[in-house]
Design an enzyme around this catalytic site. Sequence first.
Site, PDB file in Angstrom:
ATOM      1  CB  ALA A 235      -0.922  -0.011   1.212  1.00  0.00           C
ATOM      2  CG  HIS A 307      -1.907  -1.815  -3.384  1.00  0.00           C
ATOM      3  ND1 HIS A 307      -2.296  -1.540  -2.086  1.00  0.00           N
ATOM      4  CD2 HIS A 307      -2.637  -0.989  -4.177  1.00  0.00           C
ATOM      5  CE1 HIS A 307      -3.211  -0.590  -2.091  1.00  0.00           C
ATOM      6  NE2 HIS A 307      -3.448  -0.241  -3.338  1.00  0.00           N
ATOM      7  CB  CYS A 308      -2.817  -6.522   0.001  1.00  0.00           C
ATOM      8  SG  CYS A 308      -1.360  -7.585   0.016  1.00  0.00           S
ATOM      9  CB  SER A 309      -1.406  -4.218   4.252  1.00  0.00           C
ATOM     10  OG  SER A 309      -2.745  -3.854   4.487  1.00  0.00           O
TER      11      SER A 309
END
Length: 375
Positions: A235, A307-309
């Site tokens: 992120a 994306h993720c975290s």
Amino acid sequence: MGVVTSRVGRCLTEPARELRHHSAPYRESNGTANCPALPCAQPQSQGPWEVLTPAVPERPQVERGYVTAQQVYNLLNAEAGEPALHNPNYILILDCRSAERYHGHTDCQTHCHTYKQCHLVTARASLTVLHPELGCLITQGQLQEYSIILLYAEEGHSPVGSEAARLDSPTLQRCFFQLSSLGMDPVILLGGLSAFRRLYPFLCTPRMVLLEPERRALTIYPSEILEGALYQGSAAQAQDYRIIKNLHITHVVNATADSPDAFPSVLRYLRLRLSDDTQQDVGEALPLAARFIAGALQGGGGRVLVHCSLGRGRSSALTLAFLMEHRRWPLCHAYRWLQERRGCAAPNAGFLRQLAVYEERLFGQRLTTLEDIRL
């Protein structure tokens, strides 16, 4: 030393043939604005999906002792444990060109695209480490601390040790065999700095970046999963406009529960509010993400960041879904491809189970044993 790939499971494949299948309809998922359906290479249908014929990824043929520019990009930006660029003992990069080329003196400007791109970031001039006549200037023990030793000249495509290679880059060849005689296993950048600089000019610099505080100030980029097309990261990277601009990102898949879409006025987003939990249902998210990515890449004009975290679990599941559906790779092949390019990719057990179900839905049968791909 060298490029290490992960162990993956066994899977069955059939010879590839012409493929037709139907994608699930695109549905609005960010809850903030209408998003018209993206173009899709495959015909749409309201009926059941046609079974895909599995295919095997085509891998570039690279001479032994060489690594590609894309492999170097992903090695530098690897995030297993800590970012590779931040670790002074992970990779030793030796610039085997002249001192003038390395430092970017006036006569270098006619050879570099710009003055600011005179050597690969964190590279050291080979003469500061290996003297062509006197031998090694740092101890063999210090050399052995590095996981990878990378050498490059301005260009270079000839096989290591060949007459053409000796004529093209004598300093590089001398360094390669000197290191080999010390028990090292150096690798050479295929195509040299010119090939790397053409693709990743933002990772070239006129500055010497050697000390750990300087390294920790370097920007870490998302992993490149498909060259010049598909990237996977965190992120924080998705919110860094310099990264977005340098990679020419046009579309973003945001798989976080709470990180905002950072640049909605200039980028196209697919928002999938997922949690990194083994109980999270991603059954609808997988085809949505796969179709969004495929539509963005159609025609070769788009570049997608998933994306993720942290860029490890949720984003990996979505990337794998795209590779399975639109590259027709069984889960085991898609998983290996992803891990070779992003070693920290680690979808949780719940995501893997649902990806196995998705594989069966796509190909009409289970082709991957999950126990064999779990680390």
